[in-house]
Design an enzyme around this catalytic site. Structure first.
Site, short mmCIF file in Angstrom:
data_model
loop_
_atom_site.label_atom_id
_atom_site.label_comp_id
_atom_site.label_asym_id
_atom_site.label_seq_id
_atom_site.Cartn_x
_atom_site.Cartn_y
_atom_site.Cartn_z
N ARG A 214 9.51 -4.46 -0.06
CA ARG A 214 10.24 -3.71 0.97
C ARG A 214 11.68 -4.21 1.10
O ARG A 214 12.62 -3.43 1.26
CB ARG A 214 9.50 -3.80 2.31
CG ARG A 214 8.22 -2.98 2.38
CD ARG A 214 7.66 -2.94 3.79
NE ARG A 214 6.93 -4.13 4.15
CZ ARG A 214 5.60 -4.26 4.06
NH1 ARG A 214 4.88 -3.26 3.56
NH2 ARG A 214 5.00 -5.36 4.44
N PHE A 230 2.67 8.09 1.00
CA PHE A 230 1.58 7.21 1.42
C PHE A 230 2.14 6.14 2.35
O PHE A 230 1.89 4.94 2.19
CB PHE A 230 0.88 6.55 0.22
CG PHE A 230 0.50 7.51 -0.87
CD1 PHE A 230 -0.67 8.24 -0.80
CD2 PHE A 230 1.31 7.68 -1.98
CE1 PHE A 230 -1.04 9.12 -1.81
CE2 PHE A 230 0.96 8.56 -3.00
CZ PHE A 230 -0.21 9.28 -2.92
N ASP A 252 2.20 10.83 4.99
CA ASP A 252 0.86 10.24 4.87
C ASP A 252 -0.15 11.31 5.29
O ASP A 252 0.15 12.15 6.13
CB ASP A 252 0.73 9.00 5.77
CG ASP A 252 -0.46 8.14 5.38
OD1 ASP A 252 -0.26 7.12 4.69
OD2 ASP A 252 -1.61 8.48 5.75
N SER A 253 -1.33 11.26 4.70
CA SER A 253 -2.35 12.25 5.03
C SER A 253 -2.93 12.03 6.43
O SER A 253 -3.52 12.94 7.01
CB SER A 253 -3.49 12.21 4.00
OG SER A 253 -4.11 10.93 4.00
N ALA A 281 2.46 14.54 8.36
CA ALA A 281 1.08 14.36 7.95
C ALA A 281 0.75 15.43 6.93
O ALA A 281 0.64 16.61 7.27
CB ALA A 281 0.14 14.45 9.16
N ASP A 302 3.37 4.52 -3.22
CA ASP A 302 2.51 3.35 -2.97
C ASP A 302 1.14 3.84 -2.51
O ASP A 302 0.76 3.66 -1.35
CB ASP A 302 3.16 2.45 -1.92
CG ASP A 302 2.37 1.17 -1.69
OD1 ASP A 302 1.63 0.76 -2.60
OD2 ASP A 302 2.50 0.59 -0.60
N CYS A 342 -2.27 -0.65 -6.65
CA CYS A 342 -2.97 -1.79 -6.06
C CYS A 342 -4.43 -1.83 -6.52
O CYS A 342 -5.25 -2.53 -5.93
CB CYS A 342 -2.89 -1.76 -4.54
SG CYS A 342 -3.69 -0.33 -3.78
#
Length: 401
Positions: A214, A230, A252-253, A281, A302, A342
């Protein structure tokens, strides 16, 4: 807990001699009267009776996780756990992370020689997360020793393992206070105020592992139009705003994640900066598909782990190819892409190959500017390379091929 005896097969000796902390079920012989249950303490012996180490038993492909290769270690004593936690604390202190209201990972599983355990620190609140029944059964002792290590600096140890433990019927206590009294922490990460969503959020409440990445993004952000996909609680968005981005859009969802992102933005900036931020969203893949070419010249991808295990590796790699190709194809000449995986099951080489295929599919010139990984408070034991899970690339997007 009385330790029981396990004998390792000769064919599996080399891995233990190389100090890998996992012993797979196919590599052991159990005494006929062992009557082992998940979480039981075990001592590992060779066929000739040599003790190789001590750990705990789990049902599944990884049968034993070794906590100590010292024959004389007493892994059920408070002193044993205090020493491990104290060593982890000393490392973070030497890294300059132990400060008032700071956020850092205190214990990173095998990287801190405690397989199955994660402990994240949010100011004066510790969040303890178990990934095995062995750690779950020792959670109260670990919390007790953790409070001793911090000697009054911790107000609460919170247990958050409802999504990480295997489905066992023996004990349903998978979240709640283990020590002290609950209070919602407000924390500081490199001068940015963060309110982690410990009780309901993903992981332990915040993605600590992206702290240094970041900070890097902040240095790329000045004057750019940033898209943070995300976004979760908006970590990358906060740094982009502080870095002087012309605009930042967070996606983001989860509507709850968007609420937390907006809350974190409002907690850190005045109205003029808040006005440069939007949050939506929405489904990430659909958002990228609908995105206009050139709308953003700095994009962060990400996503959550696409591959939790090797059985879904092929589908995961397809997902990484698809999302990166979509982003690369829509970015202008000179754009910057921060892209991550990740997924522990995806190797750094496999991830890079997926991004290479995406770049080729998008028909763009792409250069790697930097290769990214997890920070020092997420250490990787040299004997357990599987602990290196976070992979990232900073890419410069050029013109068409």
């Amino acid at each position: 807990m009385k330790r029981k005896r396990i004998t390792i097969k000769d064919s599996r000796l080399k891995a233990v001699e190389r100090r890998h902390p996992w012993i797979f079920s196919m590599g052991i012989r159990m005494d006929s009267d062992a009557d082992l249950k998940a979480g039981d303490s075990v001592s590992v012996f060779t066929r000739d009776g040599e003790c190789l180490g001590h750990g705990y038993y789990e049902e599944g492909s990884i049968a034993v996780r070794i906590l100590s290769f010292d024959e004389g270690a007493d892994i059920e004593s408070g002193d044993f756990w205090y020493t491990l936690l104290k060593e982890a604390h000393h490392l973070r202190h030497s890294l300059g992370l132990v400060r008032d209201e700071s956020i850092y990972r205190l214990v990173h599983g095998e990287g801190d020689y405690i397989p199955g355990l994660i402990i994240d620190i949010y100011g004066d609140v510790a969040v303890l997360q178990a990934h095995t029944i062995g750690i779950h059964r020792r959670r109260k002792m670990i919390a007790e020793q953790l409070m001793k290590v911090y000697d009054g600096a911790l107000k609460c140890v919170y247990y958050k393992s409802e999504t990480t433990l295997p489905n066992k019927q023996e004990d349903h206590e998978r979240s709640g206070i283990l020590a002290g009294e609950w209070q919602e922490p407000v924390c500081d990460e490199n001068g940015i105020r963060i309110v982690p969503d410990i009780l309901k959020g993903q992981k332990t409440g915040f993605f600590i592992d992206q702290r240094e990445n970041r900070s890097l993004l902040e240095r790329y952000s000045k004057g750019r139009k940033v898209l943070n996909m995300f976004c979760y609680t908006g970590g990358f968005s906060l740094y982009a705003l502080r870095g002087g981005a012309e605009s930042v859009v967070s996606v983001d969802s989860s509507a709850k994640a968007i609420d937390l992102t907006n809350r974190n933005v409002a907690n850190n900036f005045d109205a003029s900066v808040v006005a440069r931020h939007e949050a939506h969203a929405a489904d990430a893949f659909k958002f990228l598909e609908d995105m206009e070419y050139g709308a953003y010249d700095l994009v962060v991808l990400d996503p959550p782990a696409f591959a939790k295990h090797r059985g879904v590796l092929h589908n995961a790699l397809q997902g990484y190819r698809r999302i990166n190709a979509e982003a690369i194809s829509k970015m202008p000449d000179g754009g910057i892409l921060f892209t991550f995986s990740c997924s522990q099951a995806v190797s750094p080489l496999q991830f890079r190959q997926a991004v290479f295929t995406a770049a080729l599919s998008a028909g763009r010139h792409v250069r790697v500017l930097q290769v990214l990984s997890q920070p020092a408070d997420h250490p990787v034991s040299i004997y357990h390379p599987e602990g290196e899970y976070l992979k990232g690339l900073v890419l410069h997007i050029g013109g068409k091929l």
